[in-house]
Design a protein around this motif. Structure first.
Motif, short mmCIF file in Angstrom:
data_model
loop_
_atom_site.label_atom_id
_atom_site.label_comp_id
_atom_site.label_asym_id
_atom_site.label_seq_id
_atom_site.Cartn_x
_atom_site.Cartn_y
_atom_site.Cartn_z
N GLY A 59 0.81 -0.85 -0.23
CA GLY A 59 0.24 0.06 0.45
C GLY A 59 0.95 1.35 -0.20
O GLY A 59 0.65 2.54 -0.59
N LEU A 60 2.08 1.13 0.85
CA LEU A 60 2.55 2.89 1.35
C LEU A 60 3.13 2.71 -0.52
O LEU A 60 3.40 3.72 -1.16
N ARG A 61 3.58 1.49 -1.13
CA ARG A 61 4.76 1.83 -1.79
C ARG A 61 3.75 2.19 -3.68
O ARG A 61 3.81 2.80 -4.82
N GLU A 62 2.04 1.98 -3.62
CA GLU A 62 1.32 2.30 -4.38
C GLU A 62 0.87 4.04 -3.84
O GLU A 62 0.38 4.55 -4.88
N SER A 94 18.11 8.62 6.42
CA SER A 94 16.62 8.17 6.12
C SER A 94 16.05 8.46 4.87
O SER A 94 15.02 7.71 3.56
N VAL A 95 17.05 9.80 4.26
CA VAL A 95 16.40 9.86 2.77
C VAL A 95 17.36 10.21 1.52
O VAL A 95 16.78 9.18 0.36
N ARG A 139 12.17 2.14 -3.33
CA ARG A 139 12.82 2.36 -1.48
C ARG A 139 12.07 2.63 -0.54
O ARG A 139 12.73 2.75 0.72
N VAL A 140 10.18 3.43 -0.47
CA VAL A 140 9.53 3.68 0.77
C VAL A 140 9.42 2.75 0.98
O VAL A 140 8.31 1.59 1.20
N LEU A 185 11.69 8.89 7.59
CA LEU A 185 11.66 9.46 6.74
C LEU A 185 11.51 11.00 6.59
O LEU A 185 11.50 11.44 5.66
N ILE A 186 10.51 11.16 7.26
CA ILE A 186 8.91 11.89 7.95
C ILE A 186 10.04 12.93 8.48
O ILE A 186 10.01 14.09 8.24
#
Length: 909
Positions: free
Chosen positions: A45-48, A94-95, A262-263, A271-272
């Motif tokens: 779901g995150l990739r989408e 993280s970025v 990659r996330v 990352l945030i």
């Protein structure tokens, strides 16, 4: 007495241990599989979600202002290109891990392009020179070659253009032009010769390298009358150096694109935080442009709510499985009651009984837990914790020995009588559970939800406690009406109703009833919350588009309404006029009233109601708002609650219209009075709290300006959005050509939004797969485990019912009466357990909805938990299925026990 006989006893009671092993295996499988599946669905779901974002949202862009470099500078573009790696190295780790593609660009300011092939009848043309990494590899030459030279002062700067730019300009490779920097009066200040040496075609026009603005693949239209067309050409680093050292302003940009693959969910929080640090770590003199943290925060919010919801569902299922393991162990101990009594009579101590049961459990249950862990480990994903499986295996292994201690105790007597006094320990335990559940629910509502990424123990335990408390209350309450019914049946003819209700009222099945209620409550909770989320998404889509299609633009010609109504499939059209950022006035002269910016919506409410009704979106319109007005008297207005308070403080827009507020709408001063107050209204975004809705007035002939729509709402079947966009665009162009507006910027193209597209976007959010998985296992698992717990409830009283039925059969009870007696006795137990669980499951969302963060799944729309008619039918169907299942289990058990033999002396089945 020796534990060495444990394998023989396990083989002798293989059915009981097989049931315990299966329940332990399912528990370990659930503990292992749910986190792994949830992790896989979350990652997908995150990739989408990331891939669905506009490419500009996923770019981290560093830019500089346009500067004039010294004429003596050398290798300007190449020196700044080396910073592509150094800027990335300064990003948080993280970025950096998420960066996929990266590009560097050096670009000159737009300058006037002139030449023999660019005649004046084609309009003015400005050109910007851009040198960037990776372009020759991403394109194919159509003619000519790639730029290389142009570094010397007397040489021409070599340029290559895309075929989609060179074609509209009418130029080919080999042409020569003059590039000039103009002053404010249009006179050339500096001039360089530009040679078009090549024309290229992109290999993939949708590749990320072409997303830089302005685009290199098209000629940008003029921004106003008398303004030039804009185009961008590719040149070498030497070409940029030549222009820069000749006095052309030049800017630099470094662009990094986040790769969706990659996330990962595990690094979402880091990352945030890393994106928030970018501004602090950016090099001096650079400007950072990024908006990627916004969709990530939205996903993190919805993910936290989804994980919390999944934890509540999993807690209900695990508590049900724990109850089933306890029931299975108690049933096995009851069947071996004589064995344990004999063991104690021969001098066996408590340690001997525990050791005997522990030796048997160790042979079966740890192995079953290990098999469940291995099966769960075969599923893709991560996140399962072996410690929880070991804890579950340990507890399951200890349950049979502990239940064996209670076997054989309690003596005889009628412990199932309604009037029997409950032991003090049981009464104290029930009161304690009720008190803890009430206090936990109160604290949960007061404290709210903790979104720190961990499982909230209070949140996952309160639903279980409430279900157990409700089951205890139902167990105490339901025998009383049955006793009254039994007294009434005693005065009637026949013995089936009397005996059935009398036995049902004396049934003592505390444990099974609690487990059934817990399982059904989990299933009902999933159904109610899922229906509430779907309903919230429908309302969110209807609020954004309270019709079938919505058109938004700037200003349209009045005849656009009829043009849209003539399209195939369109059944009704309502024009809209939306003016954001208006400030209400005190009087017609325009004195400021101290009220902040307000969104103004003008709509023909009668036609609006027709469109909404034809589209199946009920929108109540107050009668005062339907009246036709001409704008000379105060217009009745629907005012938002926040704005109504400000009007009241300023003494404006009273209901009687004695002191109206005034609004400037397209150059017309319109008075308004408050006809109603609302918290929300379709067409107004949920984040807008100050708005006013006015009926479209029929302005008098001497009005300063006619009101023209800025949008439309359509109702129809199979309306083509492309046709709507075409007709709307033509209507907007007709308004522009009418001469009402001259010069200025070109209007943006109208946007066409369908309600089905909004609904699909809400339903296809990143965590939707995780939600579907959670609701599925909760509903299906709760229903199946509820039926299994009901089987335990039936088997708990099977021996007593068997003895009674055997006696009654010898006294002449027919087989038909026996079935009726069985049905009357089991119906109250089934109905009470299923309906109590359904009511608890329906009420739990009312308690938990404010703290679950469910609006994250509905676009900010509040979720209203309701027991839909379909869920009522499902509960009734489950009750009928459960009753049939209970009767089948009882009949099968009676056939196995051979009722004719259970009355023999000393026989205990």
């Amino acid at each position: 007495m020796s534990p060495s006989g444990a394998p023989r006893r396990v083989r002798a009671y293989g059915g009981h241990f097989l049931l315990l092993a299966v329940l332990t295996l399912v528990t370990a499988l659930l503990i292992t599989a749910v986190p792994r599946i949830a992790d896989r669905l979350t990652g997908q779901g995150l990739r989408e979600h990331v891939a669905a974002q506009p490419v500009a949202r996923r770019d981290l862009t560093y830019t500089t202002e346009q500067v004039i470099v010294p004429r003596t500078a050398s290798r300007v573009a190449a020196t700044r290109a080396a910073e592509l790696a150094s800027i990335e190295a300064r990003m948080p780790a993280s970025v950096r891990r998420t960066i996929g593609e990266r590009w560097y660009a050096a670009q000159t300011a737009f300058s006037r392009l002139t030449g023999p092939t660019l005649s004046t009848d084609k309009g003015l043309n400005d050109l910007s020179l851009r040198a960037m990494t990776g372009l020759p590899e991403a394109a194919t030459l159509v003619e000519g070659r790639w730029p290389a030279g142009g570094g010397d002062a007397g040489d021409a700067i070599e340029v290559a253009l895309a075929d989609t730019v060179a074609g509209p300009l009418g130029i080919r490779a080999g042409s020569t032009f003059a590039l000039s920097v103009l002053d404010q009066d249009g006179n050339p200040l500096r001039r360089r010769t530009v040679a078009l040496v090549g024309v290229f075609r992109p290999t993939d026009p949708h590749a990320g390298i072409w997303d830089a603005l302005p685009s290199m693949l098209r000629v940008a239209a003029p921004t106003g009358d008398g303004e030039p067309f804009l185009s961008v050409g590719y040149t070498s680093e030497a070409g940029v150096d030549a222009a820069a050292t000749s006095g052309w302003p030049v800017s630099f940009a470094w662009r990094y694109r986040v790769a969706a693959d990659r996330v990962t969910p595990g690094q979402l929080t880091a990352l945030i935080d890393g994106l928030a640090e970018l501004e602090r770590t950016r090099p001096a003199g650079l400007t950072l442009i990024q908006g990627f943290d916004i969709p990530l925060r939205q996903f993190a919010e919805s993910l936290a709510a989804a994980r919390t919801l999944l934890a509540v569902i999993a807690a209900g299922l695990l508590a049900t499985l724990a109850g089933l393991i306890l029931l299975a162990a108690r049933l096995a101990a009851r069947r071996r009651q004589g064995e344990y009594a004999l063991l104690r009579a021969r001098g066996g101590a408590t340690a001997a009984v525990l050791g005997r049961g522990l030796a048997e459990s160790l042979l079966v249950l740890p192995l079953a837990a290990g098999v469940g862990w291995l099966l769960g480990g075969l599923l893709p994903g991560e996140g399962s914790d072996l410690r929880w499986v070991l804890l579950a295996a340990l507890l399951a292994t200890l349950v049979p020995p502990l239940t064996a201690l209670t076997a054989g105790r309690g003596g005889g007597g009628r412990t199932d009588l309604v009037g029997a006094r409950s032991p003090a320990v049981r009464l104290t335990l029930e009161v304690t559970v009720l008190a803890v559940a009430a206090v936990g629910a109160f604290l949960l509502r007061r404290r709210g939800l903790t979104l720190d990424g961990s499982v909230d123990p209070l949140l996952v335990s309160v639903p279980v406690l409430l279900a157990v408390a409700a089951a205890l209350v139902a167990l105490r309450a339901y025998p009383w009406p049955l006793r009254l019914l039994s007294r009434a049946a005693a005065r009637a003819r026949g013995s089936v109703a009397f005996l059935g209700t009398a036995r049902a009222g004396r049934a003592a099945t505390t444990g099974p009833l609690v487990v059934v209620v817990l399982a059904v409550a989990t299933a009902a909770f999933c159904g109610v919350v899922a229906a509430g989320i779907e309903n919230g998404r429908d309302r969110a889509a209807a609020r954004a588009v309270p019709g079938d299609v919505r058109v938004d633009g700037e200003r349209f010609a009045p005849d656009t309404t009829d043009a849209l109504a003539a399209l195939p499939g369109v059944r009704a059209v309502a024009p809209l006029l939306v003016e954001p950022g208006q400030r209400p006035y005190v009087d017609q002269a325009g004195r400021f009233g101290g009220i902040g910016e307000t969104r103004v919506v003008l709509v023909d409410l009668a036609r609006f109601a027709e469109v909404a009704g034809r589209a199946g979106v009920p929108v109540p319109v107050p009668d005062p708002m339907r009246a036709t007005t001409d704008g000379t008297t105060p217009l009745p207005a629907l005012v938002s609650t926040a704005l109504a308070d400000e009007f009241a403080d300023a003494g404006l827009a009273d209901a009687a219209g004695r002191r109206p507020a005034w609004l400037d709408v397209q150059g017309n001063r319109l008075p308004l009075r408050t006809a109603g107050t609302v918290d929300e209204f379709p067409l107004v975004d949920s984040d807008v709290t100050r708005f006013v809705v006015l009926p479209w007035p029929a302005l008098p002939a001497d009005a300063p300006h006619p009101l023209v729509p800025t949008g439309f709402l359509l109702a129809g079947d199979r309306v083509d959005p492309a046709a709507v966009a075409r007709v709307a665009g033509e209507g907007q162009q007709r308004y522009q050509r009418a001469g009402t507006v001259t010069g200025g910027e070109r209007p943006r193209q109208p946007t066409v939004t369908t309600r089905s597209a909004v609904r699909a976007e809400l339903g296809g959010s990143g965590v939707n797969g995780l939600l579907v998985f959670g609701f599925t296992i909760g509903a299906v698992g709760g229903g199946v485990l509820g039926l299994l717990a009901l089987a335990f409830a039936v088997l708990a009283g099977a021996r007593g019912r068997g003895q009674v039925l055997s006696r009654l059969r010898t006294m002449g009870l027919s087989r038909r009466q026996w079935r009726g007696l069985l049905l009357v006795e089991l119906t109250p137990l089934v109905l009470v357990s299923v309906l109590t669980g359904a009511v608890v499951g329906a009420l739990l969302p009312l308690l938990l909805t404010p703290v679950l963060g469910l609006p994250a799944f509905t676009g900010g729309m509040a979720v209203r938990a309701r027991f839909e008619p379909g869920l009522v039918a499902g509960v009734l169907g489950l009750a009928v299925l459960a009753l049939g299942f209970a009767v089948a289990v009882e009949a099968l058990n009676n056939r196995r026990m051979r009722l004719g033999e259970v009355l023999r002396l000393g026989e205990e089945s």
